[in-house]
Scaffold this active site. Sequence first.
Site, PDB file in Angstrom:
ATOM      1  N   SER A  95       0.567  -1.376  -0.065  1.00  0.00           N
ATOM      2  CA  SER A  95       0.050  -0.143   0.095  1.00  0.00           C
ATOM      3  C   SER A  95       0.904   1.261   0.299  1.00  0.00           C
ATOM      4  O   SER A  95       1.460   1.590  -0.939  1.00  0.00           O
ATOM      5  CB  SER A  95      -1.108  -0.033   1.330  1.00  0.00           C
ATOM      6  OG  SER A  95      -1.841   0.998   1.152  1.00  0.00           O
ATOM      7  N   ASP A 240      -1.042   1.082  -4.073  1.00  0.00           N
ATOM      8  CA  ASP A 240      -1.924   0.059  -4.624  1.00  0.00           C
ATOM      9  C   ASP A 240      -3.224   0.723  -5.047  1.00  0.00           C
ATOM     10  O   ASP A 240      -4.257  -0.037  -5.380  1.00  0.00           O
ATOM     11  CB  ASP A 240      -2.028  -0.948  -3.674  1.00  0.00           C
ATOM     12  CG  ASP A 240      -2.884  -0.609  -2.411  1.00  0.00           C
ATOM     13  OD1 ASP A 240      -2.938   0.495  -2.047  1.00  0.00           O
ATOM     14  OD2 ASP A 240      -3.343  -1.487  -1.893  1.00  0.00           O
ATOM     15  N   ASP A 242      -5.676   2.002  -3.681  1.00  0.00           N
ATOM     16  CA  ASP A 242      -7.121   1.710  -2.880  1.00  0.00           C
ATOM     17  C   ASP A 242      -7.486   3.172  -2.311  1.00  0.00           C
ATOM     18  O   ASP A 242      -8.579   3.027  -1.711  1.00  0.00           O
ATOM     19  CB  ASP A 242      -7.210   0.702  -1.884  1.00  0.00           C
ATOM     20  CG  ASP A 242      -6.208   0.649  -0.842  1.00  0.00           C
ATOM     21  OD1 ASP A 242      -5.390   1.522  -0.948  1.00  0.00           O
ATOM     22  OD2 ASP A 242      -6.298   0.006   0.131  1.00  0.00           O
TER      23      ASP A 242
END
Length: 446
Positions: A95, A240, A242
């Site tokens: 992340s 990532d 998100d």
Amino acid sequence: MARMFGTDGVRGVANIELTCPLAFRLGQAAVRFQGPRIIVGKDTRLSGDMLEAAVCAGITSMGGTALVAGIIPTPAIALLAKQLECDGGIVISASHNPPEYNGIKLFDGKGFKLPDEVEDRIQEAIESGTMDENRPAGDAVGTIVEVPDAVERYVAHAVNSIATQGIDFDGLKVALDCGHGASSVSSGSALRQLKADLHAMNDDFTGLDINVQCGSTNLEPLKGFVAEIGADAGIAHDGDADRVMLVDSQGNEIDGDMMEAVLAIDMKQRGCLPHDTVVSTVMCNLGFVRCMEERGIRVVQTKVGDRYVLEEMLAQGYAIGGEQSGHLILLDHNSTGDGLMTAVQFLAATRRLGMTIDEAAHVFTRYPQELINVRVSDKEAVKTNDAVQSAVKAAEDAMGSTGRVLLRPSGTEPLVRVMVEAASDEDAKRHCREIADVVIAELGID
């Protein structure tokens, strides 16, 4: 026994803490606990190839099929697990962490992260050494299958979610910071297809530059880029993708609270905000809560962590939830936080509401917020310590309805987080300092 899984999968320095043998075992576990058909994606880290190979070896060693999507955002794996009728998904990503880290997070066949109890069973199976029992051989071993259109499927899903609303972004000048991460392969394409005048930065990658002084955790480069090209809005992702953070044309930050407020107002006007309720965490800004109350929208607050937001949404049938960090879940569109989907839905909402991005950045006034972390001997004792509770009450009485106090034991460290919001920055800092001093005196350690 230390817990293998953190709040977002298994994470550590690649090849030191997160090793290939562990990645192999997690691949095996995906098949044992989810089923034989597993889709695998990764972000742009150099260690991604190494860990992908180990994960896929684990899947195939259990007779499973590894569907390899390559470099792709985390939310795409959640989406494709459903679209391609997989039993589960694996994302190899750390992340927003630095490049030397990596992580492995698992999804079920419906695109949801695994519950704690399943993660605990996986850890028990790995540590007990029982994962190798009854291994297949001969024609029963598994195979690896590439998914060449994985990114295109994900981009099409985002584009169609806007196009079907009869909206595009023609005339909107957008700056995009991909953070040298997975959004490099997706967000620019989606925004261009929606007719935005797109200008991208950090949309290349070496494997060693992901999240380095860029992306959603460092907005300064994006603010400078927005000013340089005269953009209407700036969009930044983490590694990532998100999560997403935005800035307006003046460089004002649009965080998860701001985005959720605009989206909720639009959803309520369209009659698609179930129970007129949004979900956030205890860390959301008091200004967000007041803004929602003024528009007849209830805010349900959970513990910090997107899994707790999602649990509440699923339990009560809510459609939108999120965190200040830019991690928003829009269940009408995906089962997990999706930075691209959040960005395009936010831009569409501003168009429908007749707002400029600059106006959306001021949909509510943030309450000044002060946070002090105090290292303590017993973080749970803060809940029952009389002196600490008296200090909290004194601050709450002084602020009345114009502020709030939040005392929260850290989930991972021996810390108590003291957070105060108040009508003025001076009051927030003063009350936070006074409470923190009492916590230090009563429970603090050097």
